[in-house]
Design a protein around this motif. Structure first.
Motif, PDB file in Angstrom:
ATOM      1  N   ASP A  80       0.744  -1.046  -0.029  1.00 50.44           N
ATOM      2  CA  ASP A  80       0.159   0.146   0.042  1.00 50.44           C
ATOM      3  C   ASP A  80       0.914   1.394   0.012  1.00 50.44           C
ATOM      4  N   LEU A  81       0.882   1.805  -1.159  1.00 52.02           N
ATOM      5  CA  LEU A  81       1.660   3.098  -1.320  1.00 52.02           C
ATOM      6  C   LEU A  81       1.535   4.047  -0.282  1.00 52.02           C
ATOM      7  N   ALA A  82       0.459   4.681  -0.276  1.00 49.19           N
ATOM      8  CA  ALA A  82       0.127   5.577   0.912  1.00 49.19           C
ATOM      9  C   ALA A  82       0.085   5.261   2.300  1.00 49.19           C
ATOM     10  N   LEU A  83      -0.144   4.143   2.822  1.00 47.67           N
ATOM     11  CA  LEU A  83       0.219   3.495   3.870  1.00 47.67           C
ATOM     12  C   LEU A  83       1.664   3.546   4.155  1.00 47.67           C
ATOM     13  N   ALA A  84       2.539   2.888   3.352  1.00 47.63           N
ATOM     14  CA  ALA A  84       4.136   2.858   3.571  1.00 47.63           C
ATOM     15  C   ALA A  84       4.828   4.287   3.420  1.00 47.63           C
ATOM     16  N   GLU A  85       4.208   4.985   2.887  1.00 45.49           N
ATOM     17  CA  GLU A  85       4.885   6.618   2.833  1.00 45.49           C
ATOM     18  C   GLU A  85       4.473   7.160   4.156  1.00 45.49           C
ATOM     19  N   LYS A  86       3.141   6.924   4.613  1.00 48.77           N
ATOM     20  CA  LYS A  86       2.952   7.467   5.964  1.00 48.77           C
ATOM     21  C   LYS A  86       3.806   7.020   7.097  1.00 48.77           C
ATOM     22  N   GLU A  87       3.988   5.524   7.145  1.00 48.97           N
ATOM     23  CA  GLU A  87       4.703   4.809   7.960  1.00 48.97           C
ATOM     24  C   GLU A  87       6.311   5.202   7.802  1.00 48.97           C
ATOM     25  N   PHE A  88       6.863   5.160   6.761  1.00 50.70           N
ATOM     26  CA  PHE A  88       8.334   5.757   6.564  1.00 50.70           C
ATOM     27  C   PHE A  88       8.490   6.925   7.074  1.00 50.70           C
ATOM     28  N   VAL A  89       7.558   8.002   6.742  1.00 52.55           N
ATOM     29  CA  VAL A  89       7.890   9.365   7.090  1.00 52.55           C
ATOM     30  C   VAL A  89       7.926   9.566   8.716  1.00 52.55           C
ATOM     31  N   ALA A  90       6.983   8.645   9.253  1.00 59.74           N
ATOM     32  CA  ALA A  90       6.844   8.525  10.765  1.00 59.74           C
ATOM     33  C   ALA A  90       8.288   7.868  11.361  1.00 59.74           C
ATOM     34  N   ALA A  91       8.721   7.049  10.404  1.00 63.31           N
ATOM     35  CA  ALA A  91      10.199   6.382  10.972  1.00 63.31           C
ATOM     36  C   ALA A  91      11.459   7.486  10.658  1.00 63.31           C
ATOM     37  N   PRO A 100       8.999  12.399  -9.648  1.00 62.86           N
ATOM     38  CA  PRO A 100       8.713  12.059 -10.995  1.00 62.86           C
ATOM     39  C   PRO A 100       7.772  10.493 -11.044  1.00 62.86           C
ATOM     40  N   GLY A 101       7.360  10.349 -12.389  1.00 57.41           N
ATOM     41  CA  GLY A 101       6.602   9.085 -12.355  1.00 57.41           C
ATOM     42  C   GLY A 101       5.128   9.009 -12.411  1.00 57.41           C
ATOM     43  N   ASP A 102       4.721  10.420 -12.110  1.00 54.67           N
ATOM     44  CA  ASP A 102       3.182  10.640 -12.253  1.00 54.67           C
ATOM     45  C   ASP A 102       2.491   9.439 -11.237  1.00 54.67           C
ATOM     46  N   GLY A 103       3.039   9.385 -10.261  1.00 61.01           N
ATOM     47  CA  GLY A 103       2.302   8.889  -9.103  1.00 61.01           C
ATOM     48  C   GLY A 103       2.639   7.314  -9.255  1.00 61.01           C
ATOM     49  N   ARG A 104       3.246   6.661  -9.961  1.00 62.26           N
ATOM     50  CA  ARG A 104       3.381   5.331 -10.181  1.00 62.26           C
ATOM     51  C   ARG A 104       4.430   4.666  -8.786  1.00 62.26           C
ATOM     52  N   TRP A 105       5.252   5.800  -8.337  1.00 62.70           N
ATOM     53  CA  TRP A 105       6.015   5.387  -7.271  1.00 62.70           C
ATOM     54  C   TRP A 105       6.146   6.788  -6.492  1.00 62.70           C
ATOM     55  N   VAL A 106       6.718   6.585  -5.160  1.00 62.50           N
ATOM     56  CA  VAL A 106       7.121   7.715  -4.412  1.00 62.50           C
ATOM     57  C   VAL A 106       8.545   7.726  -3.952  1.00 62.50           C
ATOM     58  N   VAL A 107       9.215   8.959  -4.269  1.00 60.40           N
ATOM     59  CA  VAL A 107      10.502   9.099  -3.752  1.00 60.40           C
ATOM     60  C   VAL A 107      10.564   9.833  -2.298  1.00 60.40           C
ATOM     61  N   LEU A 108      11.205   9.039  -1.600  1.00 60.03           N
ATOM     62  CA  LEU A 108      11.217   9.561   0.042  1.00 60.03           C
ATOM     63  C   LEU A 108      12.946   9.574   0.145  1.00 60.03           C
ATOM     64  N   PRO A 115      18.091   9.314  -1.068  1.00 60.85           N
ATOM     65  CA  PRO A 115      16.821   9.189  -1.761  1.00 60.85           C
ATOM     66  C   PRO A 115      16.438   7.557  -1.951  1.00 60.85           C
ATOM     67  N   PHE A 116      15.414   7.224  -1.656  1.00 63.05           N
ATOM     68  CA  PHE A 116      14.739   5.850  -1.988  1.00 63.05           C
ATOM     69  C   PHE A 116      13.537   5.897  -2.485  1.00 63.05           C
ATOM     70  N   CYS A 117      13.053   4.907  -3.301  1.00 65.69           N
ATOM     71  CA  CYS A 117      11.650   4.872  -3.859  1.00 65.69           C
ATOM     72  C   CYS A 117      10.867   3.830  -3.178  1.00 65.69           C
ATOM     73  N   ILE A 118       9.472   3.858  -3.144  1.00 69.67           N
ATOM     74  CA  ILE A 118       8.748   3.125  -2.696  1.00 69.67           C
ATOM     75  C   ILE A 118       7.826   2.571  -4.011  1.00 69.67           C
ATOM     76  N   CYS A 119       7.571   1.545  -4.336  1.00 64.71           N
ATOM     77  CA  CYS A 119       6.893   1.061  -5.540  1.00 64.71           C
ATOM     78  C   CYS A 119       5.778   0.093  -5.143  1.00 64.71           C
ATOM     79  N   PRO A 120       4.671   0.180  -6.111  1.00 60.12           N
ATOM     80  CA  PRO A 120       3.771  -0.829  -5.678  1.00 60.12           C
ATOM     81  C   PRO A 120       4.260  -2.394  -5.889  1.00 60.12           C
ATOM     82  N   ARG A 121       3.980  -3.233  -4.980  1.00 62.65           N
ATOM     83  CA  ARG A 121       4.458  -4.516  -5.354  1.00 62.65           C
ATOM     84  C   ARG A 121       3.507  -5.123  -6.664  1.00 62.65           C
ATOM     85  N   PRO A 122       4.404  -5.646  -7.622  1.00 63.40           N
ATOM     86  CA  PRO A 122       3.605  -6.262  -8.764  1.00 63.40           C
ATOM     87  C   PRO A 122       2.753  -7.299  -8.504  1.00 63.40           C
TER      88      PRO A 122
END
Length: 124
Positions: A80-91, A100-108, A115-122
């Motif tokens: 879950d991209l949104a949940l992971a973003e929230k949890e990793f920012v909290a960490a 970049p990527g038009d929402g297909r992934w998130v750079v943190l 920098p690192f990217c979180i990507c939806p699991r295929p």
């Protein structure tokens, strides 16, 4: 004569704070912290390991900076991209404005500035 190929033993990353860096990626990946000292730390899991070595005067890369010194980035699959973003920012991660990527992934950016990217699991 046959070609010899190698097997990747592990990845070692430069760090300004190896113990904290390892602790952060332990949280992100769920891997075990197998070594933790101020000058070097390591996490292991899934048949792989990542080491974090102290580099005095370490300077993280800028993001974005197409002409800069980005050294590496990790891509992390999440369910879950949104949940992971929230949890990793909290960490301790931060989310840069440029995405970049038009929402297909998130750079943190991890706590030491890499920098690192979180990507939806295929889907299989």
């Amino acid at each position: 004569m046959t070609a010899t190929t190698g097997d990747l033993a592990m990845v070692n990353l430069d760090s300004s704070d190896p113990a904290a860096h390892a602790a952060f990626y332990h949280r992100v990946l769920g891997w075990e912290v197998t070594h933790s000292q101020p000058e070097y730390a390591m996490i292991s899991g899934g048949g792989a390991a990542i080491g974090f070595g102290l580099v005095e005067g370490y300077r993280p890369p800028s993001w974005p900076d197409s002409g800069g010194g980005k050294r590496y980035h990790l891509d992390v699959y999440v369910d879950d991209l949104a949940l992971a973003e929230k949890e990793f920012v909290a960490a301790g991660a931060t989310k840069p404005e440029f995405q970049p990527g038009d929402g297909r992934w998130v750079v943190l950016v991890d706590p030491i500035g890499q920098p690192f990217c979180i990507c939806p699991r295929p889907q299989s």
